[in-house]
Design an enzyme around this catalytic site. Structure first.
Site, short mmCIF file in Angstrom:
data_model
loop_
_atom_site.label_atom_id
_atom_site.label_comp_id
_atom_site.label_asym_id
_atom_site.label_seq_id
_atom_site.Cartn_x
_atom_site.Cartn_y
_atom_site.Cartn_z
N LYS A 3 8.44 23.11 -14.27
CA LYS A 3 7.32 22.10 -14.04
C LYS A 3 6.87 21.88 -12.59
CE LYS A 3 6.08 17.17 -14.82
NZ LYS A 3 6.40 16.12 -15.44
N ASN A 40 0.84 19.83 -21.91
CA ASN A 40 0.61 19.08 -23.21
C ASN A 40 0.88 19.56 -24.51
OD1 ASN A 40 -0.25 16.40 -22.74
ND2 ASN A 40 -2.18 17.02 -21.94
N LYS A 99 3.59 11.62 -11.46
CA LYS A 99 2.84 10.78 -12.19
C LYS A 99 3.48 9.64 -12.58
CE LYS A 99 0.53 13.82 -15.44
NZ LYS A 99 0.00 13.86 -16.65
N HIS A 124 1.12 12.55 -29.48
CA HIS A 124 0.49 11.37 -29.18
C HIS A 124 0.01 10.37 -30.14
CE1 HIS A 124 0.58 12.50 -24.57
NE2 HIS A 124 1.59 11.77 -24.84
N HIS A 180 1.75 17.78 -27.60
CA HIS A 180 1.56 16.36 -27.40
C HIS A 180 0.18 15.81 -28.01
CE1 HIS A 180 4.84 16.62 -24.67
NE2 HIS A 180 4.83 15.63 -24.01
N GLU A 212 11.32 18.26 -24.64
CA GLU A 212 10.42 18.75 -23.53
C GLU A 212 11.20 20.18 -23.07
OE1 GLU A 212 7.87 17.35 -22.92
OE2 GLU A 212 8.16 15.18 -23.69
N GLU A 251 -3.52 17.29 -11.91
CA GLU A 251 -4.00 17.79 -13.31
C GLU A 251 -5.73 17.84 -13.49
OE1 GLU A 251 -2.02 15.50 -16.23
OE2 GLU A 251 -2.92 16.62 -17.75
N ARG A 310 0.82 -1.13 0.00
CA ARG A 310 -0.01 0.11 0.14
C ARG A 310 0.83 1.48 0.18
NH1 ARG A 310 -2.91 -2.75 3.64
NH2 ARG A 310 -4.79 -3.87 2.80
N ARG A 331 -2.23 22.17 -15.37
CA ARG A 331 -1.09 21.33 -15.75
C ARG A 331 -1.16 20.85 -17.13
NH1 ARG A 331 0.98 16.52 -11.61
NH2 ARG A 331 2.68 15.75 -13.27
N HIS A 359 9.33 9.45 -28.68
CA HIS A 359 8.43 10.51 -28.10
C HIS A 359 8.84 11.96 -28.47
CE1 HIS A 359 5.46 12.27 -25.45
NE2 HIS A 359 6.54 12.82 -24.71
#
Ligand SMILES: NC(=O)c1ccc[n+]([C@@H]2O[C@H](COP(=O)([O-])OP(=O)(O)OC[C@H]3O[C@@H](n4cnc5c(N)ncnc54)[C@H](O)[C@@H]3O)[C@@H](O)[C@H]2O)c1
Ligand SMILES: [Zn+2]
Length: 360
Positions: free
Chosen positions: A224, A242, A141, A249, A245, A183, A234, A119, A238, A261
């Protein structure tokens, strides 16, 4: 200043230094205990022995170094199972710490393991790729891919500490450096100001100049971190991260994830710059092209079926129920340093902007 504090619910430090004193840095935050190091088959042989040694010298008991195969395929349920089972076999207790030594794959996988093993246990990011230093190790994330799509399983788990030794970048292949710089360019365009000005140093960063790398990484982490502090889960803001992206993506999915990427995001930013000039009358396309060229990124991607890109964009997990079919929401730039979220873009405009970045 070689560190940034991320003001998340539980704040943590991101340290970025050449010849980083790992033992001292870790000891300043965590009292020594029981640990497992997670790494991949490329990074492990190069950097795990010295990291292990540093932790031992700081009084840690390193039960095991778990090595997963290099590459995105390790962000899978089957590798996840192997890793948690090896923690259990090693006897890592609830009070133990998992150190993720590697790029974004090891960080995302390790973070998800740490969020769920017993946990939740303490987690430390030791990012070794430029992308992981500027982006994936910060913000909490973590997650895995499914055959149905990337990052479909995940959690938010902020690390206790992020410690990046710039010496690790000496072994990073040049193409991977450019993936990270994509990035950096994205965040510099979003942030504006001194960060944007320092993008004039991209060539020096690419050639491995340590001070420049450190400056650009710290700019990125600071940018960031500020966004994460405002919007940890998010809910809105946030989403500016993107930039490039939405189409990026879509291109990756249409290329069957054969496209790196950063290269997909570079093309996505060029498409977004075109959409921005149509929508807001900006003229930022040449700026984008110059920066991406300096970062060593191609200005177009191998051709893919545009309709497949659009379909993948329609399935994006960031779409909302309220989004109209045939309409996408983009982050576009009104100017350098002035991003606008949720700009609606119709399918015809999107199709055109994608077509412009495909090689013939
Ligand atoms: N969690 C987030 O917020 C977030 C953000 C962006 C990207 N990501 C994820 O990050 C992943 C991509 O990260 P990445 O680009 O670091 O990929 P990666 O972890 O696959 O690393 C790229 C390659 O470089 C190698 N490598 C890393 N450091 C090295 C070093 N110092 N020396 C030699 N080789 C080295 C790796 O073994 C790998 O082969 C994707 O899965 C993406 O979804 C997550
Ligand atoms: Zn990205």
């Amino acid at each position: 200043m070689s560190s940034v504090t991320v003001d998340a619910t539980t704040p943590y430090e991101v340290r970025v230094e050449p010849a980083l004193d790992l033992a001292g840095t870790v000891s300043a935050t965590l009292s020594p205990g029981t640990a497992v190091i997670l790494t991949d088959s490329d990074v492990g042989p190069l950097h795990a022995p010295s990291a292990e040694e540093a932790l031992r010298s700081a009084g840690w008991v390193v039960l095991n170094t778990v090595t997963v195969p290099t590459g995105e395929a390790s962000k899978s349920l089957s590798v996840y199972e192997e890793v948690v089972r090896s923690l259990a076999r090693a006897g890592l207790p609830r009070s133990g710490t998992l150190f993720a030594l590697g790029g974004g794959v090891v960080g995302d996988l390790g973070g998800f393991v740490a969020s769920s093993y017993m946990r939740g246990i303490d987690f430390v990011q030791l990012p070794t790729s430029l992308l992981a230093m500027v982006d994936s190790s910060v913000g909490g994330k973590v997650g895995l891919d499914l055959p149905e799509g990337k990052n479909l399983i995940g959690a938010f788990l902020q690390p206790r500490l992020v410690a990046a030794n710039l010496d690790w970048l000496e072994t990073l292949p040049p193409r991977e450096v450019s993936q990270g710089l994509a990035e950096v360019v994205k965040m510099g365009l979003l942030a504006g100001g001194k960060f944007f000005e320092d993008l004039s140093r991209l060539e020096a960063a690419r050639s491995g100049e340590v001070e420049t790398l450190q400056a650009l990484i710290l700019h990125s982490v600071r940018y960031k971190a500020a966004i994460v502090a405002e919007d940890e889960r998010e809910a809105g803001l946030r989403a500016v991260l993107n930039y490039g992206h939405t189409i990026g993506h879509g291109l990756e999915a249409a290329a069957g994830y054969d496209l790196p990427h950063g290269e997909a995001v570079a093309a996505g930013m060029l498409s977004a710059a075109r959409l921005g000039s149509e929508r807001f009358g900006t003229d930022l396309l040449p700026t984008h092209e110059d920066l991406l060229r300096s970062a060593g990124l191609p200005l177009e991607v191998p051709t893919v079926d545009v309709e497949t890109v659009l379909a993948a964009m329609g399935r994006d997990k960031k779409r909302r129920n309220s989004d109209r079919p045939g309409e996408y929401r983009f982050v576009l730039l009104r100017d350098v340093g002035r991003p606008e979220r949720d700009v609606p873009v119709g399918i015809a405009e999107a199709r055109h902007a994608i077509g412009a970045v495909l090689a013939n």
